[in-house]
Design a protein around this motif. Structure first.
Motif, PDB file in Angstrom:
ATOM      1  N   TYR A 235       1.656  12.321   6.821  1.00  0.00           N
ATOM      2  CA  TYR A 235       2.213  12.523   8.112  1.00  0.00           C
ATOM      3  C   TYR A 235       3.029  14.032   8.095  1.00  0.00           C
ATOM      4  O   TYR A 235       3.601  14.215   7.152  1.00  0.00           O
ATOM      5  CB  TYR A 235       3.380  11.553   8.497  1.00  0.00           C
ATOM      6  CG  TYR A 235       2.851  10.289   8.665  1.00  0.00           C
ATOM      7  CD1 TYR A 235       2.033   9.671  10.038  1.00  0.00           C
ATOM      8  CD2 TYR A 235       3.423   9.252   7.884  1.00  0.00           C
ATOM      9  CE1 TYR A 235       1.756   8.409  10.105  1.00  0.00           C
ATOM     10  CE2 TYR A 235       3.001   7.892   7.942  1.00  0.00           C
ATOM     11  CZ  TYR A 235       2.159   7.576   9.296  1.00  0.00           C
ATOM     12  OH  TYR A 235       2.010   6.310   9.421  1.00  0.00           O
ATOM     13  N   VAL A 236       3.062  14.815   9.290  1.00  0.00           N
ATOM     14  CA  VAL A 236       4.047  15.600   9.580  1.00  0.00           C
ATOM     15  C   VAL A 236       5.300  14.934  10.083  1.00  0.00           C
ATOM     16  O   VAL A 236       4.986  14.426  11.136  1.00  0.00           O
ATOM     17  CB  VAL A 236       3.580  16.718  10.494  1.00  0.00           C
ATOM     18  CG1 VAL A 236       4.530  17.719  10.832  1.00  0.00           C
ATOM     19  CG2 VAL A 236       2.152  17.315   9.885  1.00  0.00           C
ATOM     20  N   GLU A 237       6.579  15.133   9.567  1.00  0.00           N
ATOM     21  CA  GLU A 237       7.656  14.501   9.941  1.00  0.00           C
ATOM     22  C   GLU A 237       8.537  15.421  10.696  1.00  0.00           C
ATOM     23  O   GLU A 237       8.624  16.661  10.182  1.00  0.00           O
ATOM     24  CB  GLU A 237       8.340  13.775   8.514  1.00  0.00           C
ATOM     25  CG  GLU A 237       9.460  13.081   8.924  1.00  0.00           C
ATOM     26  CD  GLU A 237       9.358  11.809   9.587  1.00  0.00           C
ATOM     27  OE1 GLU A 237       8.485  11.318  10.093  1.00  0.00           O
ATOM     28  OE2 GLU A 237      10.578  11.273   9.738  1.00  0.00           O
TER      29      GLU A 237
ATOM     30  N   SER B 249       2.600   7.843   3.168  1.00  0.00           N
ATOM     31  CA  SER B 249       2.687   6.568   3.477  1.00  0.00           C
ATOM     32  C   SER B 249       1.632   5.628   3.065  1.00  0.00           C
ATOM     33  O   SER B 249       0.453   6.132   2.825  1.00  0.00           O
ATOM     34  CB  SER B 249       3.013   6.137   5.101  1.00  0.00           C
ATOM     35  OG  SER B 249       2.237   4.734   5.073  1.00  0.00           O
TER      36      SER B 249
ATOM     37  N   GLU C 148       0.916   2.477   3.801  1.00  0.00           N
ATOM     38  CA  GLU C 148       0.356   1.428   4.944  1.00  0.00           C
ATOM     39  C   GLU C 148      -1.040   1.361   4.791  1.00  0.00           C
ATOM     40  O   GLU C 148      -1.867   2.118   4.437  1.00  0.00           O
ATOM     41  CB  GLU C 148       0.796   1.732   6.150  1.00  0.00           C
ATOM     42  CG  GLU C 148       2.452   1.817   6.410  1.00  0.00           C
ATOM     43  CD  GLU C 148       2.950   2.697   7.600  1.00  0.00           C
ATOM     44  OE1 GLU C 148       3.030   2.029   8.775  1.00  0.00           O
ATOM     45  OE2 GLU C 148       2.679   3.723   7.546  1.00  0.00           O
TER      46      GLU C 148
ATOM     47  N   SER D  90       7.776   8.765  11.370  1.00  0.00           N
ATOM     48  CA  SER D  90       6.682   8.593  11.445  1.00  0.00           C
ATOM     49  C   SER D  90       6.179   7.384  11.058  1.00  0.00           C
ATOM     50  O   SER D  90       5.246   6.424  11.557  1.00  0.00           O
ATOM     51  CB  SER D  90       5.870   9.384  10.580  1.00  0.00           C
ATOM     52  OG  SER D  90       6.315  10.799  10.497  1.00  0.00           O
ATOM     53  N   ILE D  91       6.782   6.556  10.017  1.00  0.00           N
ATOM     54  CA  ILE D  91       6.523   5.227   9.425  1.00  0.00           C
ATOM     55  C   ILE D  91       7.122   4.232  10.501  1.00  0.00           C
ATOM     56  O   ILE D  91       6.481   3.272  10.923  1.00  0.00           O
ATOM     57  CB  ILE D  91       6.976   5.005   8.149  1.00  0.00           C
ATOM     58  CG1 ILE D  91       6.364   5.718   7.137  1.00  0.00           C
ATOM     59  CG2 ILE D  91       6.908   3.331   7.865  1.00  0.00           C
ATOM     60  CD1 ILE D  91       6.786   5.785   5.635  1.00  0.00           C
TER      61      ILE D  91
ATOM     62  N   LYS E 244       7.741   4.661  13.781  1.00  0.00           N
ATOM     63  CA  LYS E 244       6.872   4.586  15.161  1.00  0.00           C
ATOM     64  C   LYS E 244       5.507   3.415  14.875  1.00  0.00           C
ATOM     65  O   LYS E 244       5.394   2.525  15.768  1.00  0.00           O
ATOM     66  CB  LYS E 244       6.182   5.978  15.218  1.00  0.00           C
ATOM     67  CG  LYS E 244       7.418   6.700  15.808  1.00  0.00           C
ATOM     68  CD  LYS E 244       7.148   8.063  15.905  1.00  0.00           C
ATOM     69  CE  LYS E 244       6.345   8.689  17.038  1.00  0.00           C
ATOM     70  NZ  LYS E 244       6.268  10.277  16.801  1.00  0.00           N
ATOM     71  N   ARG E 245       4.955   3.636  13.607  1.00  0.00           N
ATOM     72  CA  ARG E 245       3.671   2.764  13.443  1.00  0.00           C
ATOM     73  C   ARG E 245       4.152   1.145  13.203  1.00  0.00           C
ATOM     74  O   ARG E 245       3.656   0.301  13.829  1.00  0.00           O
ATOM     75  CB  ARG E 245       3.172   3.199  12.172  1.00  0.00           C
ATOM     76  CG  ARG E 245       2.086   4.315  12.267  1.00  0.00           C
ATOM     77  CD  ARG E 245       0.953   4.366  11.301  1.00  0.00           C
ATOM     78  NE  ARG E 245      -0.003   3.211  11.693  1.00  0.00           N
ATOM     79  CZ  ARG E 245      -0.770   2.681  10.591  1.00  0.00           C
ATOM     80  NH1 ARG E 245      -0.712   3.001   9.220  1.00  0.00           N
ATOM     81  NH2 ARG E 245      -1.505   1.670  10.592  1.00  0.00           N
TER      82      ARG E 245
END
Lengths: 187, 275
Positions: free
Chosen positions: A84-86, A94, A96, B31-32, B34-35
């Motif tokens: 991700y671009v944070e 991540s 996930e 980002s995490i 949000k998901r």
């Protein structure tokens, strides 16, 4: 001075040679950040950066979590992580679940890059055999960025680029050479 | 629907969660989050952020159910086989030498790391020599872990392939039994494990461990919370003890990380140099 800050490139089956050509064509002092999200074998952690780096002038790295995003560097999404671009111009990783059977997922990287770079982003989708990247490129477009797909006639596997063209009104459909020529105009 | 939460909406949800549940997620990676929020919303068939916020406020979504859904689902059994090989061949036998050695799995979310560790410990015959503590903040998940979790077949295939890659000593199917479409890990593996619901990002801990595994958990935190959690992890290690992070994580952005020496770069194994 370019209007763009970053280029994000997504690719899957049939994209390796295209990506290699692109990264080998960019000069060492290229003034943008280049982010690559490519489908890759998840259990093979090393070797990809080395293979891409053989002819590249720009440094290519797999970013670690929280690494600041700098210009003049090429970042490759590491194996078995989403990239991700944070907020705050940093990368976040991540572990996930896979999205579109993929980790890294092109859609997820593109969503976050589109959200953070808005109109200062160029999104490019190359050859690939699934739909990952289509919603991501749509999101680049919706956030004001520029969208490009590799010409499906040139793609080894056109499924991914066609899915992008179905999902959104892509700005440019370019051959590999035209993609390179365009990226060099941003220098 | 997958990623249409903006920052304003995400912050609104964070504030509601803090108010209603007392859980502070303000320093977690956006980002995490949000998901994860999108995941919880789709589980309850909620499309609008305001409706989600109201459901939380009215207590229609219980805290434990929320926590169960919002926690990141990690990885795989034996993720990074090369790490498990290192642990089996070098680090676990080494720490088993000192009497009273303790290992802490400081952020278990689905038992993957715990069962991987216990399989390797049983290969080494060390299950009784080293005391293991596993912390999982979600009571629901903890209950599932204690019952062998119940992994889907896809996950077991990945786990088995990983186990083969690390040249496991046994047949992988010795460690689980099928229950319908799900695989339950053999509960005997975790007979001697001590469990608690410590949430390291929110609570104090005061122990001395010889090894802490916290792989791919720091990715959830923004820098201030990352620093705070790194401090807690390192404070709970004895000098000479090991901290293991995910292979693409690092302590290099933390101050407290200076107390640690990177002894295995590929697997991100750190050793505590000084107190």
């Amino acid at each position: 001075m370019s209007d763009y800050k970053a280029v994000i490139i997504g690719g899957s089956a049939g994209s390796f040679q295209v990506v290699t050509r692109i990264v080998s064509s960019l000069p060492a002092n290229y003034p943008l950040s280049v982010i690559l999200c490519l489908h890759r074998l998840k259990h093979i952690r090393s070797g990809f950066v080395e293979a891409l780096s053989i002819k590249a002038a720009m440094p290519i790295v797999e970013p670690i979590d929280k690494e600041p995003i700098k210009t003049g560097k090429i970042y490759l999404a590491p194996a078995n992580y989403h990239l991700y671009v944070e907020l705050g111009n940093k990368f976040a990783l991540s572990t996930e679940d896979a999205v579109n059977h993929s980790r890294p997922s092109i859609d997820l990287s593109f969503f976050s890059a589109a959200y953070n770079f808005k109109k200062k982003l160029v999104g490019i989708v190359l050859s690939g055999a699934n739909k990952d990247g289509a919603l991501g490129l749509k999101s680049v477009k919706e956030n004001g960025g520029l969208t490009i797909v590799q010409d499906p006639n040139e793609c080894q596997v056109p499924t991914m680029t066609l899915a992008c063209m179905n999902a959104t009104n892509v700005d440019h459909v370019y051959s590999t050479q035209r993609i390179i020529d365009f990226l060099l105009t941003l220098d | 629907m997958i990623d249409n939460l903006g920052i304003v909406d995400t912050k609104k949800i964070i504030a509601t969660i803090h108010e209603s549940y007392g859980l502070d997620l303000s320093d977690y990676t956006l980002s995490i989050l949000k998901r994860r929020f999108t995941h919880v919303m789709s589980y309850y068939n909620i499309n609008l952020v305001d409706e989600f916020v109201n459901q939380i406020k009215r207590n229609n979504i219980e805290y434990e159910d929320f926590l169960d859904l919002v926690m990141i689902d990690t990885t795989e059994i034996f993720r990074d086989p090369s790490l498990w090989r290192e642990l089996r061949e070098k680090y676990l036998p080494e720490i088993a030498h000192s009497s009273g050695s303790k290992i802490w799995l400081a952020g278990e979310s689905s038992g993957d790391e715990l069962f991987s560790l216990m399989v390797v410990m049983s290969e080494l015959g060390l299950s009784k020599n080293i005391r293991i503590t596993a912390s999982c903040p979600s009571k629901n998940r903890l209950k599932r872990i204690k019952a062998g979790y119940g992994y889907d077949l896809k996950k077991m295939e990945i786990g088995e392939a990983n186990y083969t890659r690390l040249s496991g000593k046994f047949e992988f199917n010795k460690f689980y039994k099928m229950d319908g479409n799900f695989a339950l890990m053999n509960p005997e593996l975790i007979d001697d494990v001590e469990f608690d619901t410590t949430n390291i990002s929110q609570e104090k801990v005061n122990k001395s461990y010889r090894m802490i595994l916290f792989r791919n958990m720091m990715i959830q935190y923004n820098l201030p919370l990352y620093e705070k959690v790194a401090r807690k992890l390192i404070d709970n290690l004895v000098v000479g003890g090991y901290l293991i992070l995910g292979n693409m994580e690092s302590l290099e952005y933390s101050e407290i990380g200076k107390k640690m020496q990177l002894v295995n770069e590929a697997e991100k194994i750190y050793r505590k140099r000084i107190d």
